[in-house]
Write an enzyme that holds these catalytic residues in place. Structure first.
Site, short mmCIF file in Angstrom:
data_model
loop_
_atom_site.label_atom_id
_atom_site.label_comp_id
_atom_site.label_asym_id
_atom_site.label_seq_id
_atom_site.Cartn_x
_atom_site.Cartn_y
_atom_site.Cartn_z
N GLN A 1 20.18 -43.51 102.27
CA GLN A 1 19.90 -44.65 101.40
C GLN A 1 19.27 -44.25 100.08
O GLN A 1 19.07 -45.09 99.20
CB GLN A 1 18.94 -45.61 102.14
N HIS B 1 17.71 -43.90 112.13
CA HIS B 1 19.07 -44.34 112.43
C HIS B 1 19.54 -43.54 113.65
O HIS B 1 19.08 -42.43 113.90
CB HIS B 1 19.95 -44.04 111.21
N LYS C 1 27.34 -44.65 100.22
CA LYS C 1 26.17 -45.50 100.01
C LYS C 1 25.59 -45.29 98.62
O LYS C 1 24.55 -45.85 98.27
CB LYS C 1 25.12 -45.21 101.08
N ASP D 1 16.97 -37.41 106.13
CA ASP D 1 18.13 -38.29 106.11
C ASP D 1 18.03 -39.10 104.83
O ASP D 1 17.26 -40.06 104.73
CB ASP D 1 18.11 -39.20 107.34
N CYS E 1 21.99 -49.94 113.93
CA CYS E 1 21.96 -48.56 114.43
C CYS E 1 20.54 -48.03 114.48
O CYS E 1 20.27 -46.86 114.17
CB CYS E 1 22.84 -47.64 113.59
#
Length: 394
Positions: free
Chosen positions: A190, A109, A213, A187, A351
């Site tokens: 998600q 991202h 999220k 990261d 993104c």
């Protein structure tokens, strides 16, 4: 069967399939924020009257919940932020800036690309990118070659691609990185919506978390920081709530996590995030994955029945998001028509422009599901897609 817990679905006829952008919130999350504002709205870690103490207790309860939720070792390892973007920027500027080389993947991202550019890093000049193959798999051979050439690097990779749903083997990535004395940040924007994560098992050094999220409020997140790094990292910002003592000559800071949490936090949001974690604990990841994997495979099967569809990866080692295009059509046109039919999904580059350029597309149509989605949602999507294609004479 879970939609009854989410007010959005009682108040909207929209088929919501944009969960990678943000998830809907269960009633308990909404109620907890309203209760804070209506019944005990006070600042935390400052005053000692009853409502302020209650606010502090509930705020810190979320820290404990999150620590246990991801199996961190100590509460001190959980630092609240505005979200994954701030978490990555925090570590990039307070710690990783000192590394000669940063290694990322091809599926990142922008939040895990742009911060490195802000440090004047460019490809081959302080920034290395691990290749992916035609199925978007992580190229471990290329990764190890980069590590050999750049030992003691800072590795920063996504766990699950927001654009394609591809799951990276973080445990394997971390083991290989540590072999070459590299430090690893993940990261995890998600992650918690779909999978149980365990910091002790993964052995990562940093793990960025998003509340919104993960069925929690917007404007809230956290960064897990392995205890060994807590004293090495400089605060990203300072001020109220971070200090032990201040004179006009010097300031001394509190210990972690408080020295990293300057100013008044999003108290209601963090309390709400705690309720989201409690809700997920009640549902259980075993049930979440059974439902979600079933709907995800049904989605893939039904999409494959539509002529001229283009996929960019299979669904092995993938979850949540499914990206595709149609031959000769512009994804934006599809999105506009689907919106008219009450289908909410995302079209565009998500993104993730570098991987889109590598695939030679401007963007994709992305369907992203959560455990409250069902076969009916997929069926309505497929019907709407076929109507849109007929309108566009596909």
């Amino acid at each position: 069967m879970f939609k009854k817990d989410f007010p959005y679905f009682n108040n909207s006829k929209t088929v919501y399939l944009d969960n990678a952008a943000t998830t809907q919130k269960p009633q308990c999350v909404i109620d907890s924020q309203i209760e804070y504002y209506e019944k005990y709205c006070s600042n935390t870690h400052r005053s000692n009257f009853g409502h302020a103490n209650k606010a502090t207790i509930n705020f810190e309860k979320t820290r404990t919940l999150l620590k246990e939720f991801i199996n961190a070792s100590k509460n001190e390892e959980i630092i609240f932020t505005k979200g994954v973007t701030e978490s990555i920027n925090f570590i990039a500027n307070s710690y990783a800036k000192n590394f000669k080389t940063v290694i990322i993947s091809s599926l990142e991202h922008h939040s895990n690309i742009v911060p490195w550019h802000m440090q004047k890093r460019t490809l081959g000049n302080g920034l290395e990118v691990v290749r992916c193959n035609n199925n978007l798999d992580f190229d471990f051979e290329h990764f190890e070659q980069i590590l050999k050439n750049n030992p003691k690097s800072f590795v920063s990779v996504t766990h699950i691609s927001n654009a394609f749903g591809k799951i990276y083997d973080i445990k394997k990535i971390t083991e290989l990185a540590h072999k070459y004395d590299a430090v690893v940040m993940v990261d995890g924007a998600q992650s918690l919506a779909h999978l149980k994560v365990d910091m002790q098992d993964l052995d990562v050094d940093f793990f960025a978390i998003s509340a919104h999220k993960t069925f929690g409020p917007t404007g809230v997140g956290a960064i897990y920081v392995k205890e060994k790094y807590l004293k090495e990292i400089e605060p990203y910002q300072t001020g109220g709530a971070t200090i032990d003592e201040v004179t006009f000559n010097t300031s001394t800071l509190l210990d972690s996590p408080y020295k990293f949490e300057a100013g008044t936090q999003n108290i209601a949001g963090i309390i709400g995030f705690g309720k989201a974690l409690e809700y997920l604990n009640i549902i259980g990841y075993e049930n979440i994955q059974i439902v979600e994997n079933d709907v995800y495979r049904y989605l893939d099967e039904e999409l494959r029945k539509i002529p001229k569809i283009i996929f960019y990866n299979d669904i092995n080692d993938s979850i949540g998001s499914r990206s595709f295009n149609f031959e000769g059509l512009v994804h934006d046109d599809i999105g506009i028509l689907l919106d008219k039919m009450n289908i909410a999904l995302r079209v565009g580059h998500h993104c993730a422009q570098p991987i889109m350029k590598q695939l030679n597309v401007k963007g994709t149509i992305r369907v992203s599901i959560a455990f409250y989605n069902d076969y009916n949602d997929v069926s309505e999507l497929i019907t709407a897609l076929r109507k849109a294609l007929q309108m566009l004479d596909a």
